[in-house]
Motif scaffolding. Sequence first.
Motif, PDB file in Angstrom:
ATOM      1  N   GLN A  91       0.842  -1.192   0.000  1.00 47.66           N
ATOM      2  CA  GLN A  91       0.000   0.000   0.000  1.00 47.66           C
ATOM      3  C   GLN A  91       0.879   1.245   0.000  1.00 47.66           C
ATOM      4  OE1 GLN A  91      -2.246  -0.935   3.635  1.00 47.66           O
ATOM      5  NE2 GLN A  91      -4.074  -1.192   2.366  1.00 47.66           N
ATOM      6  N   ALA A  92       0.345   2.324  -0.583  1.00 48.49           N
ATOM      7  CA  ALA A  92       1.050   3.606  -0.593  1.00 48.49           C
ATOM      8  C   ALA A  92       0.306   4.591   0.285  1.00 48.49           C
ATOM      9  CB  ALA A  92       1.142   4.143  -2.018  1.00 48.49           C
ATOM     10  N   ASP A  93       1.027   5.560   0.832  1.00 46.50           N
ATOM     11  CA  ASP A  93       0.399   6.659   1.558  1.00 46.50           C
ATOM     12  C   ASP A  93      -0.527   7.391   0.590  1.00 46.50           C
ATOM     13  OD1 ASP A  93      -0.314   9.007   2.804  1.00 46.50           O
ATOM     14  OD2 ASP A  93       1.696   9.471   3.533  1.00 46.50           O
ATOM     15  N   PRO A  94      -1.846   7.415   0.878  1.00 47.40           N
ATOM     16  CA  PRO A  94      -2.798   7.972  -0.098  1.00 47.40           C
ATOM     17  C   PRO A  94      -2.632   9.460  -0.353  1.00 47.40           C
ATOM     18  CG  PRO A  94      -3.893   7.510   1.987  1.00 47.40           C
ATOM     19  CD  PRO A  94      -2.530   6.909   2.082  1.00 47.40           C
ATOM     20  N   THR A  95      -1.885  10.159   0.497  1.00 46.85           N
ATOM     21  CA  THR A  95      -1.760  11.612   0.340  1.00 46.85           C
ATOM     22  C   THR A  95      -0.424  12.043  -0.251  1.00 46.85           C
ATOM     23  OG1 THR A  95      -0.882  11.888   2.589  1.00 46.85           O
ATOM     24  CG2 THR A  95      -3.291  11.961   2.317  1.00 46.85           C
TER      25      THR A  95
END
Length: 274
Positions: A251-255
Amino acid sequence: MADNHLGEFLRARRAALRPDEVGMVAYGVRRVAGLRREEVAVLAGVNADYYARLEQGRERRPSAQVLDALGRALRLDADAQAHLHRLAGTAPALPLGHTTDRVSPALRRLLDGHPGSPAYVVNRTLDVLAANALAETLHSPFEELDNLARMTFLDPAGRLFYTRWNWTAQAVVGHLREAAGHDPDSPRLGELVRTLSAHSADFTRLWNTHTVRGKTQEAKHFLHPDVGPLTLTYLALDVRDSPGQQLVVYQADPTGPDAEALTLLGALTRSAAL
């Protein structure tokens, strides 16, 4: 004599500790690195001759209490402590016949049902048993998405793709050592270790430290030729109905910029499928 996996592990972990790290004063000329057998015995509160027999393989059935004391003496973390118990046969283990490399149809549907997150399934020896399209695109710099240890040590792309290569290499070897605790005589593990040892001095050096490490949720750092630097966190989930399998989801940091890079990687994945 039968393989002495327990003794090898104890010797390696003893060699990795200096007297000052355990509050002891060094004395005399030391022929080998690390603690002496007698010093480990004192720290663990066991008889020195008994500890020597453990290392030599002449004593193979220590109690759980002795193993706990040795783990404290050798400053083992939770993963290494569990590994110590498995090597001594004091940790419960599932029958080997229960392990499988077959990925269930339901798990494959789960992988493909989350196209925005790279996800794959590995076994204990880090063979990639199944992967979704985004995971395959993420690992496209490699010749093949087949075994994470082979990719790390033997594929030329590994040292560029894993920007923290030394950390990744240590983690990979730690996972394989943990696998050895579950099944020291695994034919697949033996084959993999022989191949890696024959072609990588770095692998051999790390393997001989007997460091054990389970999967964590630490961030992983990649450099992909199409989207640039990429930092992703991951979850490693045990597959309950297939002991030894783990589902790994990135997962990636959504921001942050990593989410944008992952979105771009997804666009490339869709384009390749057209």
